[in-house]
Design an enzyme around this catalytic site. Structure first.
Site, PDB file in Angstrom:
ATOM      1  N   THR A   1       0.851  -1.196   0.000  1.00  0.00           N
ATOM      2  CA  THR A   1       0.000   0.000   0.000  1.00  0.00           C
ATOM      3  C   THR A   1       0.889   1.248   0.000  1.00  0.00           C
ATOM      4  O   THR A   1       2.072   1.168  -0.327  1.00  0.00           O
ATOM      5  CB  THR A   1      -1.001  -0.038   1.176  1.00  0.00           C
ATOM      6  OG1 THR A   1      -1.933   1.033   1.037  1.00  0.00           O
ATOM      7  CG2 THR A   1      -0.311   0.088   2.528  1.00  0.00           C
ATOM      8  N   ASN A   2       0.338   2.398   0.327  1.00  0.00           N
ATOM      9  CA  ASN A   2       1.114   3.648   0.313  1.00  0.00           C
ATOM     10  C   ASN A   2       0.692   4.528   1.485  1.00  0.00           C
ATOM     11  O   ASN A   2      -0.155   4.141   2.280  1.00  0.00           O
ATOM     12  CB  ASN A   2       0.928   4.357  -1.032  1.00  0.00           C
ATOM     13  CG  ASN A   2      -0.531   4.588  -1.316  1.00  0.00           C
ATOM     14  OD1 ASN A   2      -1.194   5.355  -0.628  1.00  0.00           O
ATOM     15  ND2 ASN A   2      -1.068   3.911  -2.327  1.00  0.00           N
ATOM     16  N   ARG A   3       1.265   5.711   1.553  1.00  0.00           N
ATOM     17  CA  ARG A   3       1.071   6.563   2.740  1.00  0.00           C
ATOM     18  C   ARG A   3      -0.221   7.377   2.739  1.00  0.00           C
ATOM     19  O   ARG A   3      -0.454   8.163   3.644  1.00  0.00           O
ATOM     20  CB  ARG A   3       2.238   7.539   2.875  1.00  0.00           C
ATOM     21  CG  ARG A   3       3.524   6.876   3.236  1.00  0.00           C
ATOM     22  CD  ARG A   3       4.595   7.907   3.530  1.00  0.00           C
ATOM     23  NE  ARG A   3       5.893   7.274   3.649  1.00  0.00           N
ATOM     24  CZ  ARG A   3       6.304   6.630   4.736  1.00  0.00           C
ATOM     25  NH1 ARG A   3       5.529   6.565   5.793  1.00  0.00           N
ATOM     26  NH2 ARG A   3       7.495   6.066   4.768  1.00  0.00           N
TER      27      ARG A   3
END
Ligand code: CTP
Length: 397
Positions: free
Chosen positions: A200-202
């Protein structure tokens, strides 16, 4: 704000306080039964304004107090609203300051019912609810839960934060995006590696949720397509959960047909594991090599797969950049066939991913640029939606 005689008045004090803090001018009217539970002084202290009781109805202070209160208000919010007050409203009774004000009111009325289970489910109350809804009165709740009586069921007043959400929805109904369908994506997508792990990402989803909230404030019909986040969706948003780029893509294509605008605030994966392991990858099998492949690009798919006629009239993208912000965003604006791109410098510590504020530059296809100073994500959202509203208006001309 009308306050009636239910033990939920303890939450009404909090509600009056929260509304005041949010900038509303709150004039409280207490019924005689409410006064048995709580004093007008409590509300006066919280709102900094006069709280009215039936004493004022018969006092000489104002010529036609009830008409004045009903005409000056943007919204009449009755919380808590008892079964008795609902009955009065349904029958058009006018025998105390609150019921007279409600009858004279020219603004929308929103009620948050609070009563015991049997009372809410009673056919008489249900008939009142039906009649009042038919007449355009708005309801916030009730919720299911434990009552003061110890019984479980429908009748509990919903929480002040939710009531404020309903108030915003009702107040926004005549806003500049009334009748417009807006699809908003939010959050960071998840690409599965195996049943327990994902990439995933931030992204926190804060900017997308702020856009949904601001769009509802302006009266839009909002579809919020969200990756899993820790956030509570705004009241009035139709929430659809989508995890992976693929799920986002399907949801966006389905929801965008005939929409007025699509705002792609989600941070969607560019790459995903080529294969998703069916079973959890075990340590004993050694360090895995995970090959990645391209994930579908949602905006490109919208531009290529959707027939021009059913495509959203305005498409807005975001550009997360850590260098050459404007040049890279301008390139995305063109390649993704957008009407507006919101360029985000993600290298700054005080703006961008997972914080409350954003510093963005808006770019339009004709080369127009607007650099916005640091401000809250909600304020950024309001500006973006105002631009969308102007673009839609221009198209309608
Ligand atoms: N986007 C998309 N589908 C993807 C990735 C991104 O629709 N698979 C959308 C985002 O929602 C955003 C815009 O494309 O509105 C730009 O996203 P960004 O991550 O900045 O750019 P990318 O196109 O992914 O390019 P790069 O990562 O190379 O900067």
């Amino acid at each position: 704000m009308g306050v009636t005689g239910s033990i939920a008045v303890y939450k009404a004090a909090d509600l009056a306080s929260k509304l005041t803090q949010a900038g509303a001018h709150v004039d409280v009217i207490l019924t005689a039964a409410a006064e048995r539970f709580i004093s007008p002084l409590t509300f006066q202290s919280l709102t900094g304004r006069k709280a009215y009781t039936d004493k004022e109805l018969w006092g000489g202070e104002s010529h036609v107090l009830h008409v004045g209160l009903g005409h000056a208000a943007d919204l009449l919010l009755v919380a808590p609203c008892t079964a008795n007050t609902l009955t009065k409203f349904a029958q058009g009774q006018a025998n105390d300051l609150l019921s007279i004000t409600a009858l004279a009111a020219q603004c929308p009325i929103l009620v948050a019912p609070a009563m015991d289970v049997g009372m809410y489910e009673h056919p008489a109350t249900q008939e009142n609810v039906r009649v009042l809804k038919e007449r355009g009165l708005h309801f916030a709740g009730p919720a299911e839960g434990r009552m003061a009586s110890g019984l479980l069921g429908f009748g509990r007043m919903i929480e002040p934060a939710e009531i404020i959400g309903h108030a915003r929805r009702v107040l926004g109904m005549r806003g500049k995006l009334a009748g417009k369908k807006i699809v908003i994506t939010a959050g960071g997508s998840r690409e599965a590696i195996d049943p327990v792990r994902f990439i995933t990402n931030r992204s926190s989803g804060k900017q997308g949720y702020a856009l949904a909230e601001a769009a509802i404030d302006m009266g839009a019909d909002v579809r919020l397509i969200s990756a899993p986040t820790a956030l509570t969706p705004p009241i009035g948003a139709n929430l659809l959960l989508a995890e992976s780029a693929e799920e986002m893509c399907e949801a966006v294509l389905a929801e965008s047909a005939g929409a007025d605008a699509l705002i792609m605030a989600a941070a969607i994966a560019d790459f995903r594991p080529e294969k998703v392991a069916e079973k959890k990858i075990k340590k004993r099998d050694g360090v895995p090599q995970i090959r990645l492949e391209a994930a579908p690009d949602v905006l490109l798919t919208v531009a290529s797969q959707m027939a021009r006629a059913s495509r959203p009239r305005v498409v807005v993208g975001f550009a997360a950049e850590s260098r050459d912000l404007v040049a890279n965003a301008a390139e995305k604006l063109k390649s993704k066939n957008l009407d507006l791109i919101v360029a985000n410098d993600i290298s700054a510590k005080d703006a961008g991913f997972d914080v409350e504020n954003n510093r963005v530059t808006l770019l339009m296809p004709e080369g127009e640029q607007e650099k916005l100073s640091l401000r809250s994500k909600f304020e950024v959202a309001e500006i973006i939606l105002s631009r969308i509203s102007s673009l839609l208006k221009k198209m309608e001309k």
